[in-house]
Motif scaffolding. Sequence first.
Motif, short mmCIF file in Angstrom:
data_model
loop_
_atom_site.label_atom_id
_atom_site.label_comp_id
_atom_site.label_asym_id
_atom_site.label_seq_id
_atom_site.Cartn_x
_atom_site.Cartn_y
_atom_site.Cartn_z
N UNK A 17 -66.38 93.13 51.61
CA UNK A 17 -67.15 94.24 51.04
C UNK A 17 -66.87 94.35 49.54
N UNK A 18 -67.94 94.42 48.75
CA UNK A 18 -67.83 94.78 47.35
C UNK A 18 -68.38 96.18 47.17
N UNK A 19 -67.64 97.04 46.48
CA UNK A 19 -68.04 98.44 46.36
C UNK A 19 -67.60 98.97 44.99
N UNK A 70 -60.44 99.96 43.62
CA UNK A 70 -60.15 99.49 44.97
C UNK A 70 -58.72 98.96 45.03
N UNK A 71 -57.98 99.44 46.04
CA UNK A 71 -56.69 98.83 46.37
C UNK A 71 -57.00 97.71 47.36
N UNK A 72 -57.08 96.48 46.83
CA UNK A 72 -57.59 95.37 47.65
C UNK A 72 -56.65 95.04 48.80
N UNK A 73 -55.37 95.36 48.67
CA UNK A 73 -54.42 95.05 49.74
C UNK A 73 -54.59 96.03 50.90
N UNK A 74 -54.69 97.33 50.57
CA UNK A 74 -54.83 98.34 51.62
C UNK A 74 -56.29 98.51 52.06
N UNK A 75 -57.23 98.12 51.18
CA UNK A 75 -58.65 98.32 51.49
C UNK A 75 -59.12 99.74 51.19
N UNK A 76 -58.33 100.49 50.38
CA UNK A 76 -58.70 101.86 50.03
C UNK A 76 -59.60 101.88 48.80
N UNK A 78 -63.12 94.82 47.89
CA UNK A 78 -62.82 94.57 46.48
C UNK A 78 -63.84 95.33 45.62
N UNK A 79 -63.45 95.64 44.41
CA UNK A 79 -64.36 96.27 43.45
C UNK A 79 -65.62 95.41 43.29
N UNK A 123 -69.94 86.97 46.72
CA UNK A 123 -68.52 87.15 46.41
C UNK A 123 -67.78 87.72 47.60
N UNK A 124 -68.43 88.68 48.30
CA UNK A 124 -67.81 89.29 49.48
C UNK A 124 -67.62 88.25 50.58
N UNK A 125 -68.59 87.33 50.72
CA UNK A 125 -68.45 86.24 51.69
C UNK A 125 -67.23 85.37 51.33
#
Length: 325
Positions: A78-80, A84-90, A119-120, A314-316
């Motif tokens: 997911x790109x949003x 973004x805390x990419x490790x926690x997914x927050x 990820x952002x 990128x998300x893929x």
Amino acid sequence: MMSPEANGRSAPLLVGLDIGGTKIEALLVDQQLNVWAQARRATDVSHPDNLVVSAIAAIDDVLAQAHADRAQLTGIGIGIPGQVDAVAGDVSLAVNLNLKTYPLGKVMSTRVGVPTFVENDLNIAAVGVYRWLQQRESVANVVYLSIGTGVAAGVVLNGRLYRGSHGMAGEIGHITVDLNGPPCNCGARGCLETYVAGPAIVRQALGSVTFDCPDEEVHAGHVYQAAQTGDEAAQAVVQNVSRHLSLAIQTLVMLYDVDKVVLGGGVAQTGDAFLSPILDELVQLRAQAPLFETMLPADIVTLLPAGYNPGAWGAIYLAKEAVWD
Ligand SMILES: [Zn+2]
């Protein structure tokens, strides 16, 4: 598109989601990165839980299109927008999505039952752009500069996403161009975004440019159109925007010493009318100093093709690296 029958109904699949303020784009691929389906859904920003509902609906859309089911999914990328805390997914500070702080990765992986990587959006789009470039030429250092409703860049160095200490590397939309400039959404004044983002281009044109579209809401593309048909006020706006963008490109190149700056986003989709005045400004910059001649060669800037969604791809790649590689 691949026919699902040809691949078998048990083929492992990945889904990439590009979540934006108005729409969610979904892409479903297999292990060879063949595209099985793509879909678009409106983003429900009324509540974070509803955002998750619309994201899952987009996943079910692509699965249904491909006659596949959730059991085949092995990962979600997911790109949003936002921090973004990419490790926690927050996800936090995603103002346009009505998200202050939300454990998007955990919620999605619990609800769909599949590992989810977040990820952002600009960071992940930079990865998508880097992979797109790799298919054409071998480059190690790339910046993706997106010009749309906002302006931001994502940075790939030595083939790896460069996030910075806060995941905010490349947030060039909020560098100060003029301390006394117009107010910006971020609270500051005179940010780059207040000169070159889509709404800023329209703002500079309204009142002085004559538009050919009385019934439509004016967007940046109309300003470029008016400039091309000889409206002098529109040409002045385009020149000002292009000068700021050429300086932004120069800044990114001098900071990161990249091989390529790829331009994309809604405003960049105007195509050649958008690109060619920027290239003209770069010619002038190059003439100023041998340093710029070396650092800003004519082919350093590339326009991303309109049909390629760097966020979803990128998300893929993000999910693929985590699950399959
Ligand atoms: Zn700002």
